[in-house]
Design a protein around this motif. Sequence first.
Motif, PDB file in Angstrom:
ATOM      1  N   ILE A 246       0.870  -1.173   0.000  1.00 19.43           N
ATOM      2  CA  ILE A 246       0.000   0.000   0.000  1.00 19.43           C
ATOM      3  C   ILE A 246       0.905   1.220   0.000  1.00 19.43           C
ATOM      4  CG2 ILE A 246      -1.738   1.315   1.272  1.00 19.43           C
ATOM      5  CD1 ILE A 246      -2.662  -1.298   2.562  1.00 19.43           C
ATOM      6  N   ASP A 247       0.711   2.126  -0.931  1.00 19.90           N
ATOM      7  CA  ASP A 247       1.524   3.344  -0.934  1.00 19.90           C
ATOM      8  C   ASP A 247       1.347   4.073   0.397  1.00 19.90           C
ATOM      9  OD1 ASP A 247       2.229   4.453  -4.167  1.00 19.90           O
ATOM     10  OD2 ASP A 247       1.343   2.513  -3.721  1.00 19.90           O
ATOM     11  N   THR A 248       2.444   4.428   1.031  1.00 24.30           N
ATOM     12  CA  THR A 248       2.441   4.998   2.376  1.00 24.30           C
ATOM     13  C   THR A 248       1.448   6.149   2.489  1.00 24.30           C
ATOM     14  OG1 THR A 248       4.783   4.438   2.481  1.00 24.30           O
ATOM     15  CG2 THR A 248       3.924   5.895   4.196  1.00 24.30           C
ATOM     16  N   HIS A 249       0.554   6.057   3.454  1.00 26.41           N
ATOM     17  CA  HIS A 249      -0.484   7.070   3.625  1.00 26.41           C
ATOM     18  C   HIS A 249       0.103   8.457   3.835  1.00 26.41           C
ATOM     19  CE1 HIS A 249      -4.022   4.234   4.823  1.00 26.41           C
ATOM     20  NE2 HIS A 249      -3.252   3.687   3.894  1.00 26.41           N
ATOM     21  N   SER A 250       1.110   8.556   4.697  1.00 25.16           N
ATOM     22  CA  SER A 250       1.661   9.858   5.053  1.00 25.16           C
ATOM     23  C   SER A 250       2.480  10.475   3.929  1.00 25.16           C
ATOM     24  CB  SER A 250       2.530   9.736   6.308  1.00 25.16           C
ATOM     25  OG  SER A 250       3.645   8.897   6.052  1.00 25.16           O
ATOM     26  N   ALA A 251       2.848   9.686   2.922  1.00 27.24           N
ATOM     27  CA  ALA A 251       3.701  10.187   1.847  1.00 27.24           C
ATOM     28  C   ALA A 251       2.903  10.866   0.742  1.00 27.24           C
ATOM     29  CB  ALA A 251       4.530   9.053   1.263  1.00 27.24           C
ATOM     30  N   PHE A 252       1.724  10.287   0.422  1.00 25.14           N
ATOM     31  CA  PHE A 252       1.002  10.762  -0.755  1.00 25.14           C
ATOM     32  C   PHE A 252      -0.475  10.983  -0.463  1.00 25.14           C
ATOM     33  CE2 PHE A 252       4.404   7.874  -2.271  1.00 25.14           C
ATOM     34  CZ  PHE A 252       5.226   8.836  -2.855  1.00 25.14           C
ATOM     35  N   GLU A 253      -1.070  11.865  -1.260  1.00 24.26           N
ATOM     36  CA  GLU A 253      -2.501  12.142  -1.155  1.00 24.26           C
ATOM     37  C   GLU A 253      -3.317  10.974  -1.701  1.00 24.26           C
ATOM     38  OE1 GLU A 253      -3.932  14.518   0.352  1.00 24.26           O
ATOM     39  OE2 GLU A 253      -2.413  16.076   0.616  1.00 24.26           O
ATOM     40  N   ASP A 254      -4.637  11.156  -1.711  1.00 26.78           N
ATOM     41  CA  ASP A 254      -5.561  10.063  -2.004  1.00 26.78           C
ATOM     42  C   ASP A 254      -5.384   9.493  -3.408  1.00 26.78           C
ATOM     43  OD1 ASP A 254      -7.631   8.282  -2.044  1.00 26.78           O
ATOM     44  OD2 ASP A 254      -9.227   9.760  -2.081  1.00 26.78           O
ATOM     45  N   GLU A 255      -5.385  10.324  -4.429  1.00 31.53           N
ATOM     46  CA  GLU A 255      -5.414   9.835  -5.807  1.00 31.53           C
ATOM     47  C   GLU A 255      -4.028   9.403  -6.271  1.00 31.53           C
ATOM     48  OE1 GLU A 255      -8.087  11.439  -9.317  1.00 31.53           O
ATOM     49  OE2 GLU A 255      -6.280  12.657  -9.113  1.00 31.53           O
ATOM     50  N   ILE A 256      -3.899   8.136  -6.675  1.00 29.83           N
ATOM     51  CA  ILE A 256      -2.660   7.609  -7.243  1.00 29.83           C
ATOM     52  C   ILE A 256      -3.005   7.023  -8.600  1.00 29.83           C
ATOM     53  CG2 ILE A 256      -0.871   5.846  -7.021  1.00 29.83           C
ATOM     54  CD1 ILE A 256      -0.993   6.244  -4.012  1.00 29.83           C
ATOM     55  N   ILE A 257      -2.258   7.409  -9.628  1.00 23.91           N
ATOM     56  CA  ILE A 257      -2.564   6.940 -10.981  1.00 23.91           C
ATOM     57  C   ILE A 257      -1.328   6.291 -11.584  1.00 23.91           C
ATOM     58  CG2 ILE A 257      -4.366   8.661 -11.317  1.00 23.91           C
ATOM     59  CD1 ILE A 257      -2.432  10.313 -12.951  1.00 23.91           C
ATOM     60  N   SER A 258      -1.542   5.263 -12.415  1.00 22.82           N
ATOM     61  CA  SER A 258      -0.425   4.540 -13.016  1.00 22.82           C
ATOM     62  C   SER A 258      -0.744   4.231 -14.472  1.00 22.82           C
ATOM     63  CB  SER A 258      -0.151   3.253 -12.238  1.00 22.82           C
ATOM     64  OG  SER A 258       0.995   2.595 -12.749  1.00 22.82           O
ATOM     65  N   LEU A 259       0.143   4.640 -15.352  1.00 24.00           N
ATOM     66  CA  LEU A 259      -0.012   4.452 -16.792  1.00 24.00           C
ATOM     67  C   LEU A 259       0.835   3.258 -17.227  1.00 24.00           C
ATOM     68  CD1 LEU A 259      -1.075   5.621 -19.529  1.00 24.00           C
ATOM     69  CD2 LEU A 259       1.021   7.009 -19.581  1.00 24.00           C
TER      70      LEU A 259
END
Length: 671
Positions: A246-259
Motif C-alpha cells: 500500500i503506498d504509504t499514507h503519510s507520503a502521498f494524497e488520495d489519488e494515485i494513478i499509473s499508466l
Amino acid sequence: MAAPSIVMDSNHQSNWKLTKTEKKFLRKQVKARHTLLRHEGIETVSYATQILVVANGGLGNSVSRNQLLPVLEKLGQVDVLLMPPNKPYSFVRYKTIEESKKAYVTLNGKEIVDDLGQRIILYLNYVEKAQWKELEPQALPPGLKVVEEIISSEDEKLLLESINWTEDTDNQNFQKSLKHRRVKHFGYEFHYKNNNVDKDKPLPGGLPDICNSILEKWLKEGFIRHKPDQLTVNQYEPGHGIPAHIDTHSAFEDEIISLSLGSEIVMDFKHPDGVTVPIMLPRRSLLIMTGESRYLWTHGITPRKFDTVQASRNHKSGIITGDAEDLTLHKRGIRTSFTFRTVRQTPCTCSYPLVCDSQKKEPPPSFPESDKEASQLEQEYVHRVYEEIAGHFSSTRHTPWPHIVEFLKALPNGSLVADIGCGNGKYLGINKELYMIGCDRSQNLVDICRERQFQAFVCDALAVPVRSGSCDACISIAVIHHFATTERRVAALQELVRLLRPGGKALVYVWAMEQEYNKKKSKYLRENKTSQGKKEEINNDTSVQELFVEQMPDMGNRDSACSVPFSNDFQKRSCNSEKVANSRLPIHTNRTSFHCQDLLVPWHLKGNPGKEKYMEPFGPLGTHGPNAVFHRYYHVFCEGELEAACRTLSNVSILQSYYDQGNWCVILQKV
C-alpha cells in the motif's frame, strides 16, 4: 509420438506382453491418474466417455488455450475445453464418444511444446464429469478505475523515448536499479528504505514536459482530480514483478494513478480479509486508485512470464474471472509504468486507521501475567467481541462438521447432552433423539438459539449452573482456545468432566497451530476468504453448469494468527515457545500459518460494500462503522498439548485423539 495402442484400449492391465516403452508409459499414466485423484479429487474411469482429463495440459504448467485447442480439434469436434486457473490439467468434451476414443489413443503420450519452449508429455484419462472449484466473481475494489486507450500509440512512443535509462546523471538519487526492475524518480525521490519521500528535498527539473502536458489534458477531461508532483517510472522485464504493498499514507494524497506502457499486465489487489481480485491492465491504460482501493487494499505484480487472462477479451481491462471455458495464457513483454502521485504536506486523516501510519494507534494488549489479567483480556477480546459480531458470526455458522455430527448421532437415544459454548446452536438440533441444552457467554448468541426454539442459557464455561454428574455427554467446539492461561484452559476441561456422569463422554475441539499437518493443509490455508465457492462441472449430456455451492468450514471468518510464544508443561518441545513477560499480543495475518500460540485474530464485520470504516483497533468497542474490525484472543494448541492437558484431570481416559481440518480434537470418558 502416440502411446502404444494396447495401453489406449483400456485402463486395465493386459495379459499381453508389454514392451519396456509400453510399461514405462503405463506407469506414468497410472501415476497421473492417482495424482489427479489424490490432490484434486478427480476420479477417472476405465471405460470410454465423451470427456477426457488432460494431465500436463493446463494453464498451471504453461500450456495456453491457443496451443492446446488446435491439437485436440485435429481428432474431432470439441464441444468445450475447460482450463481451470492455475491447474496443470484441463478437460475436453468431444461431440461423440468415438471422437473421444480417437483423441485418447492418438494424443496419450504425445509430446508437445509449452509456451516456455519446454517439451511436455500429455496423459489422458476418461472421466464421467469434469469438476473444479471456482471462486465467486469479485467486484472491482471500491475506488478503483481502469481507463483504456488513455493515450495514443504516438504518445506512448514519445513517453518511452523520454526516459533515458543509460543516462549518467550527477544526481545519484535520480535513477535506481533495483533487484527486479529499473526505476527513475521525478519531482521527489521515493526512498524504499522507509517507503517515503523527503518533502524538503525535491529533485531538480520537476516532471518531464511531456508528462505535464498529458496530465493537464487528463485534468481538463475529468479523468483525474489533481495534478501530481511526483513520478516514479518502473521498467519490468518478463518474469519480474513488485511485492504487494500500500503506498504509504503519510507520503502521498488520495489519488494515485499509473499508466501502463509497452505491454499489458495482471495486477493483484488484495483486501485484508483475504479476498484477491486480479485486474487486467492493458497497454496504454490508466489505473486510478482512490479511497478504499488506495488506502486499504494492497496491490502488486506476481513475478512470472505468463498471465492468466480471458481468452475472448485478451487485451481488455477488468477482473480476471475463474471462467475455465474462457481462460488462456498471455506472454508478458517489457512493461514500463508511469506512476504519478501528489506528495502529502499534512498528516493523513483517512478512514482506515488500522493501516494508516499517520494515525496513532493504542498498542495491543500484553500477554496476561495473572488470572485477573487473563479474565480482563477475555472480557475485552472475547466476550465483548462476540456480543458485537453475534449476528454476522451466526450467518457464517451453518454447516455442521461431519465428525461432530458422527459423535452426536452415535450417542444412545434419550441422552442428555450439554453444548458448552454453543454459539448459534447449530449442533443443538442435529440428533432429535437427544435432549440437548446449550450455553454461551454471549447473550446475543443465546438469543439466536432461543429464536430457533433451542434450549440455551447464558453462563461462563468455567462455572456452568448444571448439577454435577447429570450429563451423558458434552461437547466443547472451538471454545477452550479463548481462555488466556494454561490454568484457565485446564479448568474449562475440568468443568466438562464435572458435568459428566461416570461413563459419560466429552468431545473437545480447539484450533491447531499446525495448519499444515501430515502434508495436508487445512481449509483455513487452502480456501480463499470468500465464504462460498462453487464447483463447476460438465457431464455427458449437459453444458457447463454450476453444480453446487460448497460452504466453508466452521472456522469461517478466522482471519489471522501469530502469537507471543510461551512455554508450559503441556507443550511439546517442537513448539519452541517461551514466555515473554509484558509482551504485546501480535495480530495474525489472514490465511497464513500460525507462527506462535497466543494472538489476536481479526474479525471483519460485514456491512455495506464500499463504506468500510475501521474502528480503533484496541480501543472501546462502543461505536463503530458497519465494516469494523474486531480482535479476538486465541491460544492455538500445539500437537499433543490438548491431550497432555486432559491427562492432568482425574478420573478421565482419552478414548480418541485426532486432527480435523485445522483443529486438535479429543474424546474423553469419565471413569
